[in-house]
Design a protein around this motif. Structure first.
Motif, PDB file in Angstrom:
ATOM      1  N   HIS A  17      26.471 -15.992  44.430  1.00 38.63           N
ATOM      2  CA  HIS A  17      27.814 -15.753  44.072  1.00 38.63           C
ATOM      3  C   HIS A  17      27.998 -14.504  43.498  1.00 38.63           C
ATOM      4  O   HIS A  17      27.236 -13.912  42.617  1.00 38.63           O
ATOM      5  CB  HIS A  17      27.915 -16.558  42.714  1.00 38.63           C
ATOM      6  CG  HIS A  17      27.974 -18.181  43.119  1.00 38.63           C
ATOM      7  ND1 HIS A  17      29.154 -18.788  43.317  1.00 38.63           N
ATOM      8  CD2 HIS A  17      26.823 -19.093  43.213  1.00 38.63           C
ATOM      9  CE1 HIS A  17      28.863 -20.262  43.319  1.00 38.63           C
ATOM     10  NE2 HIS A  17      27.586 -20.362  43.429  1.00 38.63           N
ATOM     11  N   SER A  18      28.816 -13.660  44.315  1.00 35.45           N
ATOM     12  CA  SER A  18      29.139 -12.186  43.917  1.00 35.45           C
ATOM     13  C   SER A  18      30.016 -12.162  42.781  1.00 35.45           C
ATOM     14  O   SER A  18      31.068 -13.116  42.549  1.00 35.45           O
ATOM     15  CB  SER A  18      29.551 -11.673  44.921  1.00 35.45           C
ATOM     16  OG  SER A  18      28.665 -11.503  46.336  1.00 35.45           O
ATOM     17  N   ARG A  19      29.769 -11.302  41.638  1.00 32.75           N
ATOM     18  CA  ARG A  19      30.519 -11.008  40.830  1.00 32.75           C
ATOM     19  C   ARG A  19      31.929 -10.486  41.179  1.00 32.75           C
ATOM     20  O   ARG A  19      31.839  -9.753  41.835  1.00 32.75           O
ATOM     21  CB  ARG A  19      29.985 -10.338  39.567  1.00 32.75           C
ATOM     22  CG  ARG A  19      30.870 -10.124  38.350  1.00 32.75           C
ATOM     23  CD  ARG A  19      30.015  -9.142  37.369  1.00 32.75           C
ATOM     24  NE  ARG A  19      30.649  -9.048  36.060  1.00 32.75           N
ATOM     25  CZ  ARG A  19      30.535  -9.949  35.170  1.00 32.75           C
ATOM     26  NH1 ARG A  19      29.780 -11.093  35.629  1.00 32.75           N
ATOM     27  NH2 ARG A  19      31.340  -9.762  33.975  1.00 32.75           N
ATOM     28  N   GLU A  89      41.064 -18.627  33.262  1.00 35.03           N
ATOM     29  CA  GLU A  89      40.007 -18.867  33.819  1.00 35.03           C
ATOM     30  C   GLU A  89      38.548 -18.541  33.172  1.00 35.03           C
ATOM     31  O   GLU A  89      38.255 -17.535  32.779  1.00 35.03           O
ATOM     32  CB  GLU A  89      39.853 -18.231  35.500  1.00 35.03           C
ATOM     33  CG  GLU A  89      38.581 -18.438  36.077  1.00 35.03           C
ATOM     34  CD  GLU A  89      38.343 -19.832  36.497  1.00 35.03           C
ATOM     35  OE1 GLU A  89      36.941 -20.252  36.220  1.00 35.03           O
ATOM     36  OE2 GLU A  89      39.139 -20.577  36.885  1.00 35.03           O
ATOM     37  N   GLY A  91      35.518 -19.101  34.334  1.00 41.76           N
ATOM     38  CA  GLY A  91      34.511 -18.531  34.903  1.00 41.76           C
ATOM     39  C   GLY A  91      34.753 -17.459  35.849  1.00 41.76           C
ATOM     40  O   GLY A  91      35.661 -16.693  35.346  1.00 41.76           O
ATOM     41  N   ARG A  92      34.248 -17.434  37.104  1.00 40.54           N
ATOM     42  CA  ARG A  92      34.936 -16.098  38.037  1.00 40.54           C
ATOM     43  C   ARG A  92      35.896 -16.605  38.827  1.00 40.54           C
ATOM     44  O   ARG A  92      36.025 -17.782  39.324  1.00 40.54           O
ATOM     45  CB  ARG A  92      33.614 -16.250  39.066  1.00 40.54           C
ATOM     46  CG  ARG A  92      32.303 -15.262  38.322  1.00 40.54           C
ATOM     47  CD  ARG A  92      31.343 -15.066  39.513  1.00 40.54           C
ATOM     48  NE  ARG A  92      30.109 -14.372  38.751  1.00 40.54           N
ATOM     49  CZ  ARG A  92      28.983 -15.062  38.484  1.00 40.54           C
ATOM     50  NH1 ARG A  92      29.154 -16.390  38.782  1.00 40.54           N
ATOM     51  NH2 ARG A  92      27.865 -14.515  37.854  1.00 40.54           N
ATOM     52  N   SER A  95      35.926 -18.316  42.985  1.00 40.99           N
ATOM     53  CA  SER A  95      34.658 -18.385  43.382  1.00 40.99           C
ATOM     54  C   SER A  95      34.213 -19.353  44.554  1.00 40.99           C
ATOM     55  O   SER A  95      33.465 -19.001  45.336  1.00 40.99           O
ATOM     56  CB  SER A  95      33.891 -19.062  41.998  1.00 40.99           C
ATOM     57  OG  SER A  95      34.226 -20.232  41.834  1.00 40.99           O
ATOM     58  N   LYS A  96      35.357 -20.338  44.776  1.00 41.07           N
ATOM     59  CA  LYS A  96      35.052 -21.109  45.837  1.00 41.07           C
ATOM     60  C   LYS A  96      35.353 -20.413  47.222  1.00 41.07           C
ATOM     61  O   LYS A  96      35.053 -20.654  48.184  1.00 41.07           O
ATOM     62  CB  LYS A  96      35.653 -22.570  45.813  1.00 41.07           C
ATOM     63  CG  LYS A  96      35.149 -23.494  44.876  1.00 41.07           C
ATOM     64  CD  LYS A  96      35.695 -24.767  45.320  1.00 41.07           C
ATOM     65  CE  LYS A  96      34.697 -25.706  44.183  1.00 41.07           C
ATOM     66  NZ  LYS A  96      35.357 -27.242  44.353  1.00 41.07           N
ATOM     67  N   LYS A  98      34.753 -17.517  47.561  1.00 41.95           N
ATOM     68  CA  LYS A  98      33.975 -16.486  47.985  1.00 41.95           C
ATOM     69  C   LYS A  98      32.847 -17.066  48.859  1.00 41.95           C
ATOM     70  O   LYS A  98      32.287 -16.358  49.642  1.00 41.95           O
ATOM     71  CB  LYS A  98      33.194 -16.092  46.323  1.00 41.95           C
ATOM     72  CG  LYS A  98      31.946 -14.951  46.819  1.00 41.95           C
ATOM     73  CD  LYS A  98      32.623 -13.636  47.296  1.00 41.95           C
ATOM     74  CE  LYS A  98      31.469 -12.721  47.380  1.00 41.95           C
ATOM     75  NZ  LYS A  98      31.832 -11.362  48.001  1.00 41.95           N
ATOM     76  N   THR A 188      39.900 -13.949  31.980  1.00 40.96           N
ATOM     77  CA  THR A 188      38.757 -14.645  32.341  1.00 40.96           C
ATOM     78  C   THR A 188      37.745 -14.775  31.143  1.00 40.96           C
ATOM     79  O   THR A 188      38.025 -14.282  30.045  1.00 40.96           O
ATOM     80  CB  THR A 188      37.759 -13.907  33.220  1.00 40.96           C
ATOM     81  OG1 THR A 188      37.554 -12.621  33.015  1.00 40.96           O
ATOM     82  CG2 THR A 188      38.397 -13.782  34.532  1.00 40.96           C
ATOM     83  N   ASP A 384      28.228 -28.121  41.501  1.00 38.13           N
ATOM     84  CA  ASP A 384      28.213 -27.376  42.603  1.00 38.13           C
ATOM     85  C   ASP A 384      28.900 -27.812  43.727  1.00 38.13           C
ATOM     86  O   ASP A 384      28.934 -27.467  44.892  1.00 38.13           O
ATOM     87  CB  ASP A 384      26.711 -27.055  43.170  1.00 38.13           C
ATOM     88  CG  ASP A 384      25.994 -25.911  42.205  1.00 38.13           C
ATOM     89  OD1 ASP A 384      26.610 -25.296  41.466  1.00 38.13           O
ATOM     90  OD2 ASP A 384      24.713 -26.278  41.952  1.00 38.13           O
TER      91      ASP A 384
END
Length: 486
Positions: A17-19, A89, A91-92, A95-96, A98, A188, A384
Motif C-alpha cells: 500500500h503506497s502512502r 477519513e 486511514g489513507r 486506498s482501494k 490504489k 485524515t 482486507d
C-alpha cells in the motif's frame, strides 16, 4: 460446491500500500462551527472546514475518503461552491483505488451499454439498480468525466477500463487535484464515531482524532456516509435508525503457497469453472476458518477433455519445430505468462520443441487445463476484503424507481399524468435515507456488490454522483458538472 465465474483473476497474495499524502486546499480558519467535548461542555471553533464561514454557508460531512465519498464530495462542491464540504477519513484516502486491478485501477466496465444488462452484474442490488441509477450516471459518464480532467482511458478486450498510464496513481492524482481545486477539505487520521440528529434537523457528529480518544462534536447540515465496508459506517447508520444486513465477504483473495503465482498478478481469464473442495470442515463453523480447501480450476469449461487432447495434438503436428514457450493453442485464450507457468508445473522446459513432446505429456497438459489444482491455506483477513456484501438495505434509501409497465398507456391517454409520474421517478433517485432526511449513502456501505471487472467502482461513482447532486447546498446557481453537460 461448483460455480462458474465471469472472470477469474490471479492476484498477488500481498500488495504494498503506497502512502497517499493529502493536503488541505487552504490553511484552516476559524469558522465558528459548533464543537464541544463532553467534559468542557463549551463550544469552540474547529479546523475541520478550510473555508471562511459565512451566514449562508452550510456544512456537508462525508464519512469515508474512498471512491464514492470523494466523487460525491466533488459533485456536491461543484454544484454548490458555497457549501462547506469536509471528507473525514481515518486511514489513507482512495486506498482501494490504489490497489485495484493489480495497481492499474479498473475504473469501470466499458462493454455494458444497456443499463438493464449492466445491473445484472450486481448479485445484491440488481433489481433496484435497473431503474434510473445507471441512467443518471453510468460507465460512459464516468469515462467522460475522467477524460474531461485529462485522464486518458482504454477499454481492454474483456471490457475493463484502465488509465492508459496503467497506474492507479493517475486516477488518484486526478481526484485529489479536483478536491484541492474546488476547496474540499480532506481530514485524515480522524473517525466519526457517533451520530445523532438535532431538533433543528442537523447532525451532531462525534469525531475522534488518532492522537486522542476524547471526541469533538461537529454540527453538520448534511451527512454522506460512504465508508465502504468499515464497521464505522454500519455503526453510524444504526445510530441514525437504519437496519444492517450482516456483512459477509463477497470478493476476496485466497492465500496459496505458490511463489510462482506472484509473477502472474493481473492476469484474467474470460471464463473459468471453479470447484472448491472443503476438507475437515465442521458444520458448525460457518466461516470455514479451520478447513482445508482445494481449489480446482477448469480453464476451458466449454471444451470436453477429449476435444482438448485433440486440440493439443493438432497443435503439436502443426508447430512441431516451434518452441513450447512461443507457440500454444489460441483456442484456450491464455496469455504467455500463464502458459509458461503450466509448462513448469508439468516439468516441461519452454525451449523444448513441440516435436519432442511425448503423448503422455500432451495428455497431462490437457488434464492440467481442465483440472488445475491449487491448495488454499486460507483467505485474506476481513479488513482486507476487496468487496463486502451486506450493509444498509437499499429498501431504506431512495436509489431509483423502476418504470411502470403502464406508463405507455398513460402516455397515450393521459399525457399530464405521465409527466407527473416521470417527475416522481427522477426525484426518488437521490440516495437519501428514507428514515432520516439530509442523510445520504453511497458505495459499499449499502447492500450492493458487483462481480469483478470494474462494476464495484461504477457503483461507487454512480452512487456518489447521485448523492452529491441531491444534496441541496446554499441557494445559488449551480455551476459546472462532475459528469456531463446538463
Amino acid at each position: 460446491m461448483s460455480f462458474t465465474l465471469a472472470r477469474f483473476t490471479l492476484a498477488r497474495s500481498a500488495v504494498r500500500h503506497s502512502r497517499v499524502r493529502s493536503e488541505a486546499a487552504a490553511p484552516a480558519k476559524n469558522n465558528g462551527l459548533l464543537i464541544s467535548t463532553p467534559k468542557q461542555k463549551k463550544f469552540t471553533s474547529t479546523a475541520i472546514p478550510t473555508a471562511q464561514n459565512k451566514a449562508s454557508e452550510e456544512l456537508l460531512v462525508v464519512v469515508g475518503g474512498g471512491a464514492a465519498g470523494v466523487y460525491g464530495a466533488i459533485r456536491a462542491k461543484t454544484l454548490a461552491p458555497n457549501l462547506n464540504v469536509v471528507i473525514i477519513e481515518k486511514g489513507r484516502p482512495l486506498s482501494k483505488v490504489k490497489i485495484s486491478g493489480g495497481g492499474r485501477c479498473n475504473v469501470t466496465n466499458g462493454h455494458c451499454v444497456d443499463t438493464m444488462v449492466l445491473a445484472e452484474n450486481y448479485p445484491r442490488g440488481h433489481r433496484e439498480l435497473k431503474g434510473a441509477f445507471f441512467n443518471t450516471h453510468g460507465p460512459a459518464d464516468t469515462m467522460s468525466w475522467f477524460a474531461d480532467q485529462g485522464v486518458e482511458l482504454k477499454t481492454e478486450d474483456d471490457g475493463r477500463v484502465f488509465p492508459v498510464s496503467n497506474s492507479s496513481s493517475t486516477i488518484i492524482d486526478c481526484l485529489m487535484s479536483e478536491l484541492t481545486r474546488l476547496g474540499v477539505s480532506l481530514q485524515t487520521g480522524k473517525a466519526v464515531v457517533t451520530a445523532s440528529s438535532t431538533d433543528g434537523g442537523k447532525f451532531l457528529l462525534g469525531v475522534e482524532n488518532r492522537t486522542f480518544s476524547c471526541p469533538e462534536y461537529v454540527e453538520a447540515d448534511y451527512l454522506l456516509i460512504a465508508s465502504g465496508n468499515s464497521k464505522q459506517g454500519y455503526s453510524l447508520a444504526s445510530q441514525l435508525g437504519h437496519s444492517i444486513v450482516d456483512p459477509v465477504p463477497s470478493l476476496f483473495t485466497f492465500k496459496i503457497e505458490d511463489p510462482q503465482l506472484r509473477d502472474l498478478s493481473g492476469i484474467t481469464f474470460p471464463k473459468v469453472k471453479a470447484t472448491l473442495k472443503i476438507e475437515n470442515a465442521r458444520r458448525n463453523i460457518p466461516q470455514l476458518t479451520q478447513a482445508c480447501w482445494n481449489l480446482i480450476l477448469d480453464f476451458a469449461p466449454d471444451v470436453h477433455i477429449e476435444d482438448l487432447k485433440s486440440i493439443v495434438t493438432q497443435h503439436k503436428n502443426k508447430f512441431a519445430k516451434h518452441k513450447l514457450s512461443n507457440s500454444y493453442p489460441s483456442e484456450f485464450g491464455l496469455v504467455k505468462r500463464f502458459w509458461i507457468y503450466l509448462l513448469g508445473r508439468q516439468d516441461l522446459h519452454g525451449d523444448t520443441l513441440w516435436a519432442s513432446i511425448s503423448k503422455n505429456s500432451l495428455i497431462s497438459l490437457a488434464h492440467m487445463l481442465k483440472n488445475c489444482n491449487f491448495y488454499v491455506t486460507g483467505k485474506s483477513q476481513y479488513k482486507d476484503e476487496f468487496v463486502t456484501a451486506g450493509g444498509v438495505p437499499l429498501s431504506e434509501v431512495s436509489p431509483s424507481l423502476s418504470p411502470s409497465p403502464f406508463l405507455p398507456f398513460f402516455f397515450t391517454f393521459i399525457g399530464s399524468v405521465i409527466l407527473c409520474l416521470a417527475f416522481v421517478k427522477i426525484s426518488l433517485n437521490t440516495m437519501e435515507s428514507k428514515i432520516q432526511s439530509r442523510l445520504f449513502f453511497a458505495g459499499e456501505v449499502l447492500n450492493v456488490d458487483g462481480i469483478t471487472g470494474g462494476f464495484n467502482f461504477q457503483n461507487a461513482w454512480s452512487g456518489g454522483y447521485i448523492a452529491g447532486t441531491s444534496i441541496d447546498g446554499p441557494d445559488e446557481e449551480a455551476v459546472g458538472d462532475v459528469g456531463r453537460p446538463n
